[in-house]
Design a protein around this motif. Structure first.
Motif, PDB file in Angstrom:
ATOM      1  N   SER A 115      16.181  33.221  56.429  1.00 14.70           N
ATOM      2  CA  SER A 115      15.088  34.086  55.986  1.00 14.70           C
ATOM      3  C   SER A 115      15.401  34.709  54.628  1.00 14.70           C
ATOM      4  O   SER A 115      16.504  35.223  54.404  1.00 14.70           O
ATOM      5  N   LEU A 116      14.425  34.662  53.723  1.00 14.79           N
ATOM      6  CA  LEU A 116      14.558  35.294  52.413  1.00 14.79           C
ATOM      7  C   LEU A 116      13.291  36.079  52.092  1.00 14.79           C
ATOM      8  O   LEU A 116      12.189  35.666  52.463  1.00 14.79           O
ATOM      9  N   VAL A 117      13.461  37.192  51.418  1.00 13.31           N
ATOM     10  CA  VAL A 117      12.330  37.992  50.941  1.00 13.31           C
ATOM     11  C   VAL A 117      12.472  38.135  49.431  1.00 13.31           C
ATOM     12  O   VAL A 117      13.480  38.658  48.941  1.00 13.31           O
ATOM     13  N   LEU A 118      11.478  37.649  48.691  1.00 12.15           N
ATOM     14  CA  LEU A 118      11.528  37.711  47.234  1.00 12.15           C
ATOM     15  C   LEU A 118      10.892  39.003  46.726  1.00 12.15           C
ATOM     16  O   LEU A 118       9.794  39.367  47.137  1.00 12.15           O
ATOM     17  N   ALA A 119      11.592  39.678  45.830  1.00 14.63           N
ATOM     18  CA  ALA A 119      11.059  40.878  45.177  1.00 14.63           C
ATOM     19  C   ALA A 119      11.997  41.252  44.043  1.00 14.63           C
ATOM     20  O   ALA A 119      13.217  41.098  44.156  1.00 14.63           O
ATOM     21  N   ASP A 120      11.430  41.722  42.952  1.00 13.72           N
ATOM     22  CA  ASP A 120      12.257  42.172  41.836  1.00 13.72           C
ATOM     23  C   ASP A 120      12.896  43.526  42.113  1.00 13.72           C
ATOM     24  O   ASP A 120      13.925  43.860  41.524  1.00 13.72           O
ATOM     25  N   LEU A 121      12.276  44.315  42.986  1.00 10.47           N
ATOM     26  CA  LEU A 121      12.812  45.632  43.324  1.00 10.47           C
ATOM     27  C   LEU A 121      13.204  45.666  44.792  1.00 10.47           C
ATOM     28  O   LEU A 121      12.391  45.365  45.662  1.00 10.47           O
ATOM     29  N   ASP A 122      14.436  46.044  45.045  1.00 10.16           N
ATOM     30  CA  ASP A 122      14.967  46.175  46.398  1.00 10.16           C
ATOM     31  C   ASP A 122      15.385  47.634  46.575  1.00 10.16           C
ATOM     32  O   ASP A 122      16.347  48.090  45.962  1.00 10.16           O
ATOM     33  N   ARG A 123      14.645  48.367  47.402  1.00 11.04           N
ATOM     34  CA  ARG A 123      14.920  49.797  47.551  1.00 11.04           C
ATOM     35  C   ARG A 123      16.363  50.061  47.973  1.00 11.04           C
ATOM     36  O   ARG A 123      17.028  50.954  47.429  1.00 11.04           O
ATOM     37  N   ASP A 124      16.864  49.304  48.941  1.00  5.60           N
ATOM     38  CA  ASP A 124      18.228  49.541  49.421  1.00  5.60           C
ATOM     39  C   ASP A 124      19.246  49.370  48.300  1.00  5.60           C
ATOM     40  O   ASP A 124      20.182  50.169  48.162  1.00  5.60           O
ATOM     41  N   ARG A 125      19.063  48.325  47.508  1.00 11.57           N
ATOM     42  CA  ARG A 125      20.000  48.092  46.403  1.00 11.57           C
ATOM     43  C   ARG A 125      19.914  49.211  45.368  1.00 11.57           C
ATOM     44  O   ARG A 125      20.931  49.700  44.870  1.00 11.57           O
ATOM     45  N   LEU A 126      18.692  49.621  45.040  1.00  9.97           N
ATOM     46  CA  LEU A 126      18.518  50.698  44.068  1.00  9.97           C
ATOM     47  C   LEU A 126      19.096  52.013  44.585  1.00  9.97           C
ATOM     48  O   LEU A 126      19.679  52.788  43.815  1.00  9.97           O
ATOM     49  N   GLU A 127      18.946  52.260  45.880  1.00 13.93           N
ATOM     50  CA  GLU A 127      19.527  53.477  46.450  1.00 13.93           C
ATOM     51  C   GLU A 127      21.039  53.488  46.272  1.00 13.93           C
ATOM     52  O   GLU A 127      21.635  54.530  45.986  1.00 13.93           O
ATOM     53  N   GLY A 128      21.662  52.330  46.441  1.00 11.47           N
ATOM     54  CA  GLY A 128      23.106  52.242  46.255  1.00 11.47           C
ATOM     55  C   GLY A 128      23.512  52.515  44.817  1.00 11.47           C
ATOM     56  O   GLY A 128      24.512  53.199  44.558  1.00 11.47           O
ATOM     57  N   ILE A 129      22.735  51.986  43.871  1.00 12.19           N
ATOM     58  CA  ILE A 129      23.034  52.211  42.453  1.00 12.19           C
ATOM     59  C   ILE A 129      22.889  53.690  42.104  1.00 12.19           C
ATOM     60  O   ILE A 129      23.757  54.291  41.463  1.00 12.19           O
ATOM     61  N   VAL A 130      21.787  54.283  42.541  1.00 10.88           N
ATOM     62  CA  VAL A 130      21.533  55.694  42.231  1.00 10.88           C
ATOM     63  C   VAL A 130      22.538  56.595  42.940  1.00 10.88           C
ATOM     64  O   VAL A 130      22.952  57.630  42.396  1.00 10.88           O
ATOM     65  N   ALA A 131      22.957  56.204  44.136  1.00  6.46           N
ATOM     66  CA  ALA A 131      23.986  56.987  44.839  1.00  6.46           C
ATOM     67  C   ALA A 131      25.259  57.047  44.004  1.00  6.46           C
ATOM     68  O   ALA A 131      25.963  58.065  43.987  1.00  6.46           O
ATOM     69  N   GLY A 132      25.541  55.956  43.294  1.00  4.49           N
ATOM     70  CA  GLY A 132      26.707  55.944  42.417  1.00  4.49           C
ATOM     71  C   GLY A 132      26.579  56.917  41.258  1.00  4.49           C
ATOM     72  O   GLY A 132      27.587  57.365  40.701  1.00  4.49           O
ATOM     73  N   PHE A 133      25.343  57.244  40.883  1.00  7.78           N
ATOM     74  CA  PHE A 133      25.124  58.250  39.839  1.00  7.78           C
ATOM     75  C   PHE A 133      25.375  59.662  40.365  1.00  7.78           C
ATOM     76  O   PHE A 133      25.532  60.602  39.582  1.00  7.78           O
ATOM     77  N   GLY A 134      25.323  59.808  41.692  1.00  2.17           N
ATOM     78  CA  GLY A 134      25.516  61.124  42.284  1.00  2.17           C
ATOM     79  C   GLY A 134      24.307  62.024  42.184  1.00  2.17           C
ATOM     80  O   GLY A 134      24.431  63.250  42.132  1.00  2.17           O
ATOM     81  N   VAL A 135      23.108  61.415  42.172  1.00  4.72           N
ATOM     82  CA  VAL A 135      21.875  62.199  42.080  1.00  4.72           C
ATOM     83  C   VAL A 135      20.951  61.800  43.230  1.00  4.72           C
ATOM     84  O   VAL A 135      21.097  60.720  43.812  1.00  4.72           O
ATOM     85  N   PRO A 136      19.975  62.642  43.579  1.00  3.84           N
ATOM     86  CA  PRO A 136      19.051  62.314  44.673  1.00  3.84           C
ATOM     87  C   PRO A 136      18.182  61.108  44.333  1.00  3.84           C
ATOM     88  O   PRO A 136      17.851  60.873  43.165  1.00  3.84           O
ATOM     89  N   PHE A 137      17.789  60.369  45.359  1.00  2.23           N
ATOM     90  CA  PHE A 137      16.904  59.223  45.168  1.00  2.23           C
ATOM     91  C   PHE A 137      15.455  59.706  45.244  1.00  2.23           C
ATOM     92  O   PHE A 137      14.694  59.386  46.158  1.00  2.23           O
ATOM     93  N   ALA A 138      15.080  60.505  44.259  1.00  2.00           N
ATOM     94  CA  ALA A 138      13.727  61.059  44.172  1.00  2.00           C
ATOM     95  C   ALA A 138      13.423  61.289  42.697  1.00  2.00           C
ATOM     96  O   ALA A 138      14.231  61.889  41.982  1.00  2.00           O
TER      97      ALA A 138
END
Length: 358
Positions: A115-138
């Motif tokens: 199974s594959l899901v195509l999308a340019d934006l992946d919320r889970d992946r972006l949350e991980g990146i932003v978590a590395g910034f140390g800021v809220p995901f909002a």
């Protein structure tokens, strides 16, 4: 302004910029592009594929799906199949099956399908990146740029059609930020940008904007500190898949060209830059060479150019040029050219105070 997330989705990388003007801080990351990530995922699997999602960029992804269809079943929804081609008959001619969402979802649960899901934006992946910034995901605003060839009418070149869509807007408002669209303003023909906006709606944000990546790069490069207080500048962004060059004169877009990066050399780029400034490039001639096209609103003359500034991950192509090329770094980072362009476009759109990206 307050908390802003800017995302530049390229063929090779996804560049992310977080900016908070209240706290006066910004963080950034450069990661593998979504298309490259999914292409590698497909290459690491065997057998049948059941694919849902939406249109995303990346010809290598299309190539690997077509190759898999030679030896196994590749079943895609109509929305996902647009990644391969906007003409369904061209998709099925390559051996890929197109089916409805319900059937493909059923196949995704079968043990003999991956199974594959195509999308340019992946919320889970972006949350991980932003978590590395140390800021809220909002965020107060999320803006995304990407290359969208557009869905052209039957018999019309998609490159020519896309070019005409852009130049129609630029004739009315001759600034790169004219091609920044709020999520409810995106032209219907821009299917990939529409898909990105729908994906962004799942993020925690108040506003969503999308923009063509070439125009974002042009605007971002012009924000480099080396271009400050100059009237006539020539900017060049040599990215993984596409190369754009543009003349900015008194803040307005005077002319630009766009090519596939694999089709140009340092010598050819040198000629293109001179010809762009001198008004010798024509849209039809560039198309005939396999490029995306060219546009001239006003001829400034090469002698009037005060700086030639190059950005992009493949700008080494121009290093041997006899022209006095300056290697740019908007906000101190060559890889943030597109995201700086996005941020500046949003700033202009909303009428906020001018920023200096130093």
């Amino acid at each position: 302004m307050s908390r802003y997330l800017m995302i530049d989705i390229g063929a090779g990388t996804m560049d992310v910029l977080y900016y908070d003007d209240v706290a006066d801080l910004h963080y950034k990351a450069v990661v593998k592009s979504p298309a490259r990530l999914i292409t590698e995922t497909v290459a690491d699997t065997n057998g049948n594929l059941a694919i849902t999602g939406c249109e995303m960029g990346g010809s290598p992804l299309s190539a690997v799906l077509k190759e898999r269809a030679k030896t196994a079943r590749v079943v895609m929804t109509h929305a996902a199949a647009a990644t391969v081609h906007h003409d369904p008959s061209r998709v099925t001619a390559s051996g890929i099956e197109i089916s409805d969402e319900r059937k493909v979802s059923t196949l995704q649960r079968q043990p003999d399908f991956t199974s594959l899901v195509l999308a340019d934006l992946d919320r889970d992946r972006l949350e991980g990146i932003v978590a590395g910034f140390g800021v809220p995901f909002a965020f107060d605003c999320v803006a995304v740029c990407a290359q969208d060839h557009g869905v052209a009418p039957s018999g019309v070149s998609h490159l020519d059609y896309r070019h005409r869509l852009f130049t129609a807007d630029l004739e009315q408002t001759p600034y790169p930020h004219a091609l920044l669209y709020r999520s409810d303003e995106i032209p219907a023909a821009m299917n990939r940008l529409q898909s990105i906006a729908r994906s962004a709606a799942h993020l925690t944000t108040t506003e969503i904007y999308v923009m063509d990546s070439g125009m974002a790069a042009i605007l971002g490069a012009s924000m480099d500190h080396c271009c400050r207080n100059l009237k006539t500048i020539l900017v060049l962004d040599i990215a993984t898949s596409h190369t754009v060059g543009a003349i900015i004169d008194a803040g307005q877009l005077a002319a630009f060209f766009e090519y596939h990066t694999h089709a140009v050399t340092g010598d050819r780029i040198t000629t293109l830059l001179r010809d762009l400034a001198d008004g010798r490039l024509t849209h039809d001639a560039i198309l005939a060479e396999g490029g995306h096209g060219a546009y001239t609103r006003r001829i400034v003359g090469f002698a009037a150019v005060e700086i030639i500034l190059a950005t992009g991950p493949k700008r080494r192509l121009i290093r041997s040029s006899p022209l006095p090329v300056v290697m740019g770094a908007p906000w101190g980072d060559n890889m943030m050219t597109g995201t700086v362009g996005l941020l500046e476009a949003v700033r202009r759109r909303k009428g906020f105070s001018a920023m200096t990206y130093v």
